[in-house]
Design an enzyme around this catalytic site. Sequence first.
Site, mmCIF file in Angstrom:
data_model
loop_
_atom_site.group_PDB
_atom_site.id
_atom_site.type_symbol
_atom_site.label_atom_id
_atom_site.label_comp_id
_atom_site.label_asym_id
_atom_site.label_seq_id
_atom_site.Cartn_x
_atom_site.Cartn_y
_atom_site.Cartn_z
ATOM 1 N N GLU A 68 0.849 -1.205 0.000
ATOM 2 C CA GLU A 68 0.000 0.000 0.000
ATOM 3 C C GLU A 68 0.879 1.246 0.000
ATOM 4 O O GLU A 68 1.964 1.248 0.588
ATOM 5 C CB GLU A 68 -0.849 0.024 1.285
ATOM 6 C CG GLU A 68 -2.159 -0.728 1.186
ATOM 7 C CD GLU A 68 -3.302 0.151 0.688
ATOM 8 O OE1 GLU A 68 -3.034 1.105 -0.066
ATOM 9 O OE2 GLU A 68 -4.445 -0.133 1.043
ATOM 10 N N ASP A 102 -4.923 4.694 5.616
ATOM 11 C CA ASP A 102 -5.596 5.811 6.283
ATOM 12 C C ASP A 102 -6.676 5.211 7.197
ATOM 13 O O ASP A 102 -6.390 4.778 8.300
ATOM 14 C CB ASP A 102 -6.156 6.716 5.167
ATOM 15 C CG ASP A 102 -6.785 8.007 5.643
ATOM 16 O OD1 ASP A 102 -6.953 8.185 6.852
ATOM 17 O OD2 ASP A 102 -7.127 8.857 4.800
ATOM 18 N N LYS A 159 -1.357 6.206 8.884
ATOM 19 C CA LYS A 159 -1.932 7.263 9.735
ATOM 20 C C LYS A 159 -2.623 6.586 10.919
ATOM 21 O O LYS A 159 -3.806 6.237 10.828
ATOM 22 C CB LYS A 159 -2.958 8.075 8.935
ATOM 23 C CG LYS A 159 -2.363 8.909 7.797
ATOM 24 C CD LYS A 159 -3.472 9.715 7.108
ATOM 25 C CE LYS A 159 -2.955 10.517 5.949
ATOM 26 N NZ LYS A 159 -4.015 11.186 5.176
ATOM 27 N N PHE A 201 -2.974 15.465 4.957
ATOM 28 C CA PHE A 201 -3.065 15.019 3.573
ATOM 29 C C PHE A 201 -1.719 15.241 2.892
ATOM 30 O O PHE A 201 -1.195 16.357 2.895
ATOM 31 C CB PHE A 201 -4.172 15.750 2.824
ATOM 32 C CG PHE A 201 -4.436 15.163 1.480
ATOM 33 C CD1 PHE A 201 -5.182 14.004 1.346
ATOM 34 C CD2 PHE A 201 -3.906 15.750 0.340
ATOM 35 C CE1 PHE A 201 -5.405 13.430 0.096
ATOM 36 C CE2 PHE A 201 -4.122 15.196 -0.916
ATOM 37 C CZ PHE A 201 -4.871 14.028 -1.036
ATOM 38 N N ASP A 234 -1.230 11.273 -4.870
ATOM 39 C CA ASP A 234 -1.735 12.408 -5.638
ATOM 40 C C ASP A 234 -2.787 13.214 -4.889
ATOM 41 O O ASP A 234 -3.385 12.738 -3.924
ATOM 42 C CB ASP A 234 -2.380 11.907 -6.937
ATOM 43 C CG ASP A 234 -3.745 11.265 -6.686
ATOM 44 O OD1 ASP A 234 -3.840 10.398 -5.799
ATOM 45 O OD2 ASP A 234 -4.719 11.655 -7.363
ATOM 46 N N ARG A 264 1.920 13.015 -8.237
ATOM 47 C CA ARG A 264 2.500 11.671 -8.103
ATOM 48 C C ARG A 264 3.988 11.644 -8.448
ATOM 49 O O ARG A 264 4.736 10.831 -7.939
ATOM 50 C CB ARG A 264 1.805 10.681 -9.051
ATOM 51 C CG ARG A 264 0.371 10.390 -8.705
ATOM 52 C CD ARG A 264 -0.108 9.144 -9.440
ATOM 53 N NE ARG A 264 -1.546 9.041 -9.489
ATOM 54 C CZ ARG A 264 -2.309 8.587 -8.494
ATOM 55 N NH1 ARG A 264 -1.756 8.217 -7.362
ATOM 56 N NH2 ARG A 264 -3.618 8.523 -8.615
HETATM 57 P P1 IMP Z 1 -8.172 4.096 3.271
HETATM 58 O O1 IMP Z 1 -8.989 3.065 2.536
HETATM 59 O O2 IMP Z 1 -9.031 5.109 3.989
HETATM 60 O O3 IMP Z 1 -7.134 3.485 4.196
HETATM 61 O O4 IMP Z 1 -7.414 4.950 2.192
HETATM 62 C C1 IMP Z 1 -6.395 4.434 1.441
HETATM 63 C C2 IMP Z 1 -6.218 5.157 0.132
HETATM 64 O O5 IMP Z 1 -6.645 6.521 0.222
HETATM 65 C C3 IMP Z 1 -4.758 5.212 -0.226
HETATM 66 O O6 IMP Z 1 -4.372 4.082 -0.962
HETATM 67 C C4 IMP Z 1 -4.662 6.508 -1.010
HETATM 68 O O7 IMP Z 1 -4.944 6.280 -2.362
HETATM 69 C C5 IMP Z 1 -5.736 7.383 -0.412
HETATM 70 N N1 IMP Z 1 -5.176 8.325 0.595
HETATM 71 C C6 IMP Z 1 -5.323 8.280 1.937
HETATM 72 N N2 IMP Z 1 -4.671 9.277 2.529
HETATM 73 C C7 IMP Z 1 -4.092 9.990 1.538
HETATM 74 C C8 IMP Z 1 -3.236 11.143 1.523
HETATM 75 O O8 IMP Z 1 -2.861 11.751 2.543
HETATM 76 N N3 IMP Z 1 -2.814 11.553 0.294
HETATM 77 C C9 IMP Z 1 -3.170 10.932 -0.873
HETATM 78 N N4 IMP Z 1 -3.958 9.855 -0.893
HETATM 79 C C10 IMP Z 1 -4.407 9.378 0.299
#
Ligand code: IMP
Length: 187
Positions: free
Chosen positions: A112, A116, A144, A165, A172, A178
Amino acid sequence: MGIFAIFASHMSLVTLHNKQFKPYILADVIHERVSQVAGNLSADLKNSFPLFVVVLNGSFIFAADLVKMLKFPCEISFVKLSSYEGTGSTGKVHEIIGLTETTENRTVVIIEDIVDTGTTLEKLHDLLKHKGAEQIKTATLLFKPMAYKKTIPVDYICMEIPNDFVVGYGLDYNGLGRNLKDIYVLA
Ligand code: IMP
């Protein structure tokens, strides 16, 4: 956040769409942390012939750097999932490109870019379990911890960051950023 920001203070802001981002984690620091994780993966998995499952798009630079540091036999595959729009998680995950490699009775390592809320990770984890993977590990560039809502262990973490963020090194903001070699945070 402080330690990354101090080293990057001489660098300039970047503007992506309508937002400004400031330098946060320099390429040298990223490289060092990625090689540490590569060392840990090598020590743990060198005899397992693992399948690395790279989550596109954001993980492409991290995955490319990481796998070049792994000196043992492995396979690498790609899936495309998305749970994000702009700077807030929608909570929805869509599988766009499916997995074709054999996962049955294998050690599978999810790669990954950033974990988040953990929604994407949980979805993929369930899918791989359903496909018969014997052991599922996760390696992420960024984690995070304050945003994480799931219970699946995140086994290999290059760097933990607060709920900010970030962009760059594959990550991106609405399609931009990116290609930045360092990681930037919303200014
Ligand atoms: P999750 O499913 O909430 O854990 O989010 C994961 C996906 O969200 C990552 O693979 C990223 O594509 C996107 N993402 C989460 N946080 C960020 C960030 O701070 N910057 C850019 N993309 C993020």
